[in-house]
Enzyme design. Structure first.
Site, PDB file in Angstrom:
ATOM      1  N   PRO A  22       0.728  -1.137   0.056  1.00 22.34           N
ATOM      2  CG  PRO A  22       0.068  -0.909   2.250  1.00 22.34           C
ATOM      3  CD  PRO A  22       0.732  -1.793   1.418  1.00 22.34           C
ATOM      4  CD  GLN A  75      -1.777   0.229   5.159  1.00 19.02           C
ATOM      5  OE1 GLN A  75      -1.481   1.186   4.603  1.00 19.02           O
ATOM      6  NE2 GLN A  75      -0.977  -0.747   5.401  1.00 19.02           N
ATOM      7  CB  CYS A 105       2.144   5.394   7.787  1.00  9.25           C
ATOM      8  SG  CYS A 105       2.073   7.040   6.834  1.00  9.25           S
ATOM      9  CE  LYS A 144       3.617  -2.644   4.527  1.00  9.04           C
ATOM     10  NZ  LYS A 144       4.675  -1.558   4.743  1.00  9.04           N
ATOM     11  CG  HIS A 176       9.314  -0.909   6.496  1.00 12.93           C
ATOM     12  ND1 HIS A 176       8.874  -0.198   5.157  1.00 12.93           N
ATOM     13  CD2 HIS A 176      10.576  -0.864   6.047  1.00 12.93           C
ATOM     14  CE1 HIS A 176       9.804   0.599   4.731  1.00 12.93           C
ATOM     15  NE2 HIS A 176      10.927   0.047   5.215  1.00 12.93           N
ATOM     16  CG  ASN A 216       7.484  -3.541   2.659  1.00 14.62           C
ATOM     17  OD1 ASN A 216       7.076  -2.446   3.562  1.00 14.62           O
ATOM     18  ND2 ASN A 216       7.500  -3.470   1.588  1.00 14.62           N
ATOM     19  N   GLY A 217      10.401  -3.611   2.669  1.00 13.54           N
ATOM     20  CA  GLY A 217      11.336  -2.689   2.876  1.00 13.54           C
ATOM     21  C   GLY A 217      12.946  -2.885   2.182  1.00 13.54           C
ATOM     22  N   GLY A 238       7.222  -2.207  -2.883  1.00 13.59           N
ATOM     23  CA  GLY A 238       6.524  -0.980  -3.118  1.00 13.59           C
ATOM     24  C   GLY A 238       7.079  -0.462  -4.322  1.00 13.59           C
TER      25      GLY A 238
END
Length: 340
Positions: A22, A75, A105, A144, A176, A216-217, A238
């Site tokens: 997302p 999300q 975030c 997440k 992440h 992720n990341g 992403g």
């Protein structure tokens, strides 16, 4: 520790092997339609939608999607359990395959609303939110997060947070593999400056089994993504997928064993012409579609002209889907024709 109750269909579990992250202002429904043309198998995510926006805003605009996008996960952002439950109940009726809560975030706007990464400091509250959301849907509810925030210890802090999520009954955890620094770094810097710690995610996954844990990341190639599968249940890309979307054309073969040929740029462009014609007839602007397509020709002769046509010409008054065909022609002409 009690294992989570694994809700949802095996098809969803399969699609999580590779997902597209997302991304705020990027993974809207036009972007997801494009990505679905490139990969039929991967799990796609919406950009984050707050529970307040669902409850008090234009719910159709926020939640509608083309059925071809499935499997697609919504999300959500928020920290009020009752509001999140109500928003989840509304989203349930739209048919999303999964509902995901954003606890990663780092933006100031998100922090001021008391959601996103700052919630990693409040695992009990996040657990309450998860329980409320699970009570409003029979779809999988996931979270997440980051590996930590600010001065949190990434060992004890992440374990404490993850344990609370498992006790609340989450169906999966997306991590992440960077800390989020809520003070001193911008959201853009938080995507690159804090060091990656993939090993920490690997240890978490081993500890939480059988809970699925996805990483992720900083994963910018399919080779690096494939390497993650030796240590995690799946991988999430992403910015790499957004800026070079044609790499998604290889995903079904490399990650899901598909035997069909990879889709071509030409087939994608013609499919997007048909899609854009429908959307323009319904009131959409062509540049709201083409802005997600700028990287399709990355690495090809004529890519610069392709981007210019798709970004500049698409914003001109009266622009229509002929823009896409002219951009395609820019990368299909013989090299000598492009010289000069």
């Amino acid at each position: 520790m009690n294992a989570p109750d694994q809700r949802g269909f095996s098809a969803l579990a399969r699609s999580r092997r590779f997902s597209v992250a997302p991304m705020m202002d990027w993974t809207d429904r036009h972007c997801r339609f494009l990505h679905r043309l490139l990969t039929r198998e991967s799990l796609l995510f919406t950009e984050m939608v707050t529970s307040a926006a669902i409850m008090h805003g234009d719910v159709v605009r926020h939640l509608r999607f083309d059925p071809v996008e499935q499997p697609v996960a919504l999300q959500m952002g928020g920290s009020d359990p009752a509001e999140l439950a109500a928003a989840t109940a509304i989203a349930h009726d739209y048919g999303y395959a999964e509902i995901n809560l954003n606890v990663g975030c780092p933006s100031d706007r998100v922090q001021s609303g008391r959601f996103g990464a700052c919630l990693m400091a409040e695992p009990a509250l996040v657990a309450e939110c998860v329980r409320a959301m699970r009570g409003a849907t029979d779809r999988p509810v996931t979270v997440k997060c980051r590996i930590g925030i600010d001065d949190q210890d990434v060992e004890t802090g992440l374990d404490r947070f993850a344990d609370a999520m498992v006790e609340a009954g989450i169906d999966a955890l997306y991590v992440h593999a960077r800390k989020a620094w809520l003070q001193g770094l911008s959201p853009k810097e938080n995507r690159t400056v804090p060091p990656l710690d993939y090993d920490r995610v690997y240890r978490l996954r081993a500890r939480l089994a059988p809970l699925p844990v996805f990483i992720n990341g900083g994963i910018d190639t399919l080779e690096l993504a494939e390497a993650q599968l030796a240590h995690t249940d799946g991988v999430m890309l992403g910015r790499a997928a957004y800026h070079n979307p044609m790499l998604l054309a290889q995903v079904d073969r490399r990650f899901f064993g598909a035997t069909t040929p990879d889709v071509t740029l030409e087939s994608v462009m013609h499919a997007m012409v048909a899609y854009a014609d429908r959307e323009i007839a319904a009131g959409a602007r062509i540049n709201n579609i083409t802005r997600h397509m700028l990287g399709l020709a990355a690495g090809l002769p004529g890519a610069r002209q392709f981007r210019q046509i798709m970004s500049v010409d698409a914003c001109k008054p009266g622009a229509d889907t002929s823009v896409l065909l002219r951009a395609l022609d820019a990368v299909q002409r013989p090299p000598l024709a492009q010289a000069g």
